[in-house]
Write a protein that holds these residues in place. Structure first.
Motif, mmCIF file in Angstrom:
data_model
loop_
_atom_site.group_PDB
_atom_site.id
_atom_site.type_symbol
_atom_site.label_atom_id
_atom_site.label_comp_id
_atom_site.label_asym_id
_atom_site.label_seq_id
_atom_site.Cartn_x
_atom_site.Cartn_y
_atom_site.Cartn_z
ATOM 1 N N LEU A 58 0.842 -1.203 0.000
ATOM 2 C CA LEU A 58 0.000 0.000 0.000
ATOM 3 C C LEU A 58 0.877 1.254 0.000
ATOM 4 N N ASN A 59 1.951 1.205 0.794
ATOM 5 C CA ASN A 59 2.893 2.322 0.849
ATOM 6 C C ASN A 59 3.573 2.532 -0.500
ATOM 7 N N ILE A 60 3.930 1.423 -1.155
ATOM 8 C CA ILE A 60 4.562 1.494 -2.471
ATOM 9 C C ILE A 60 3.609 2.125 -3.489
ATOM 10 N N ASP A 61 2.343 1.731 -3.442
ATOM 11 C CA ASP A 61 1.354 2.290 -4.365
ATOM 12 C C ASP A 61 1.205 3.791 -4.172
ATOM 13 N N GLU A 62 1.197 4.223 -2.914
ATOM 14 C CA GLU A 62 1.091 5.658 -2.631
ATOM 15 C C GLU A 62 2.311 6.409 -3.154
ATOM 16 N N LYS A 63 3.491 5.821 -2.980
ATOM 17 C CA LYS A 63 4.715 6.475 -3.459
ATOM 18 C C LYS A 63 4.752 6.500 -4.987
ATOM 19 N N LYS A 64 4.229 5.456 -5.623
ATOM 20 C CA LYS A 64 4.154 5.435 -7.087
ATOM 21 C C LYS A 64 3.313 6.595 -7.596
ATOM 22 N N LYS A 65 2.164 6.772 -6.966
ATOM 23 C CA LYS A 65 1.268 7.859 -7.370
ATOM 24 C C LYS A 65 1.936 9.220 -7.165
ATOM 25 N N TYR A 66 2.617 9.360 -6.031
ATOM 26 C CA TYR A 66 3.301 10.629 -5.744
ATOM 27 C C TYR A 66 4.398 10.906 -6.769
ATOM 28 N N LEU A 67 5.210 9.878 -7.047
ATOM 29 C CA LEU A 67 6.313 10.051 -7.994
ATOM 30 C C LEU A 67 5.797 10.316 -9.408
ATOM 31 N N ALA A 68 4.663 9.713 -9.759
ATOM 32 C CA ALA A 68 4.073 9.982 -11.078
ATOM 33 C C ALA A 68 3.665 11.443 -11.193
ATOM 34 N N LYS A 69 3.078 11.965 -10.130
ATOM 35 C CA LYS A 69 2.702 13.384 -10.135
ATOM 36 C C LYS A 69 3.940 14.270 -10.193
ATOM 37 N N ARG A 70 4.994 13.883 -9.491
ATOM 38 C CA ARG A 70 6.209 14.682 -9.468
ATOM 39 C C ARG A 70 6.885 14.665 -10.846
ATOM 40 N N MET A 71 6.819 13.532 -11.549
ATOM 41 C CA MET A 71 7.397 13.465 -12.887
ATOM 42 C C MET A 71 6.665 14.403 -13.845
ATOM 43 N N LEU A 72 5.342 14.463 -13.689
ATOM 44 C CA LEU A 72 4.570 15.390 -14.515
ATOM 45 C C LEU A 72 4.930 16.844 -14.176
ATOM 46 N N ALA A 73 5.122 17.078 -12.881
ATOM 47 C CA ALA A 73 5.497 18.429 -12.458
ATOM 48 C C ALA A 73 6.875 18.800 -12.985
ATOM 49 N N GLN A 74 7.825 17.857 -12.933
ATOM 50 C CA GLN A 74 9.170 18.106 -13.441
ATOM 51 C C GLN A 74 9.136 18.376 -14.947
ATOM 52 N N LYS A 75 8.271 17.616 -15.626
ATOM 53 C CA LYS A 75 8.139 17.824 -17.073
ATOM 54 C C LYS A 75 7.627 19.224 -17.365
ATOM 55 N N SER A 76 6.687 19.671 -16.527
ATOM 56 C CA SER A 76 6.154 21.024 -16.703
ATOM 57 C C SER A 76 7.209 22.072 -16.421
ATOM 58 N N VAL A 77 8.034 21.813 -15.376
ATOM 59 C CA VAL A 77 9.104 22.767 -15.041
ATOM 60 C C VAL A 77 10.130 22.839 -16.156
ATOM 61 N N LYS A 78 10.476 21.679 -16.744
ATOM 62 C CA LYS A 78 11.478 21.659 -17.806
ATOM 63 C C LYS A 78 11.005 22.394 -19.059
#
Length: 299
Positions: A58-78
């Motif tokens: 469950l913790n891994i799933d939550e971190k996956k979701k968080y990291l997916a959002k962060r990757m989208l955010a990083q893409k937007s920043v780039k």
């Protein structure tokens, strides 16, 4: 939830059987009881490991979701032009922008590190679970092998009993007995569970649902040697059976037998008190699984 552990050594003073066959039976019964105890601990370890694996996933799933959002955010920043962040002569604003980029990067690194740790932890728990399941498989096979040995030894003992016409020996009734009550079993022999305190306990008998009061019957012929109150359970009875066997009936009321009364198989001795009813079978001080002694349609 509490379970009754009767101190047979303090209550009964019976000499150990002298015959090697009876001694062999006692040893096999002890080995079986020990195997049940080990299986109880093993099952508890498996349950804990399964729970931990579930929580980690469950913790891994939550971190996956968080990291997916962060990757989208990083893409937007780039996709932003860096000069927009640098195009200012205000030092305070420039420092703020640098700090934002630094915090974003640090947060993502921490999240990735924690994600990797979680993956390692779930792998470790899965390996532990595989080991525990292997132990359980080995214990189960060992238990089956001991049951076969016990059956063979008991058959030899029964043959001897027939020669000496010892018809009241409890072993003669094995496989043809009925449980003292007909209500549902809620805790089986060897199980490890404490519903109130969440502790692991080895159940050395059977616990029955006692919501509906019903009659309690003797588990084979014998003699009443104990009638008194026991902590938690209340009024209780113990019957001594020929061959060094004892049956315990805890959580009863309106007992119709007294100490030294001789009872017959399935004779009514009391009734349940409307709460949980506990039944235990022992050979001297060794706990036995009552379900191994009853007719197959009675479990």
């Amino acid at each position: 939830m509490k379970f009754l552990f009767v101190l047979f050594i303090a209550v009964f003073a019976f000499a150990a059987p002298e015959k090697s066959l009876e001694t062999n039976i006692l040893q096999i019964e002890k080995d079986i009881a020990d195997a049940y105890a080990k299986m109880s601990v093993n099952n508890q370890s498996i349950a804990v490991a399964q729970k931990q694996i579930s929580d980690i996933n469950l913790n891994i799933d939550e971190k996956k979701k968080y990291l997916a959002k962060r990757m989208l955010a990083q893409k937007s920043v780039k996709s932003m032009s860096w000069f927009l962040a640098l195009d200012t002569k205000n030092k305070a604003i420039l420092d703020r922008n640098f700090k934002i980029f630094k915090n974003i990067n640090s947060s993502d690194i921490t999240a990735l590190y924690e994600y990797r740790l979680a993956l390692d932890e779930v792998k470790s728990q899965q390996q532990f679970l595989e080991g525990e399941n292997k132990k359980l498989k080995e214990l189960t096979q060992y238990l089956l092998d001991q049951e076969v040995k016990l059956k063979k030894a008991e058959q030899e003992q029964i043959a001897i009993l027939e020669k000496i016409n010892s018809i009241d020996h409890l072993l003669n009734f094995k496989g043809n007995l009925t449980l003292p009550v007909t209500t549902n079993i809620i805790e089986r022999f060897g199980s490890a569970h404490d519903r109130d305190n969440q502790y692991a306990l080895l159940v050395k008998g059977l616990v029955f649902d006692g919501k509906d009061k019903q009659v309690v019957k003797a588990f084979g012929p014998g003699k009443v040697i104990f009638r008194d109150r026991i902590p938690y359970w209340g009024d209780s009875l113990i019957i001594s059976h020929k061959g060094g066997y004892f049956s315990v009936y805890a959580g009863v009321e309106n007992a119709v037998v007294k100490i030294d009364d001789v009872v017959t198989n399935e004779q009514i001795i009391a009734q349940t008190n409307g709460q949980e009813f506990y039944f235990e079978l022992r050979h001297l001080n060794i706990p036995l699984n009552p379900l191994s002694w009853i007719r197959k349609n009675n479990d």
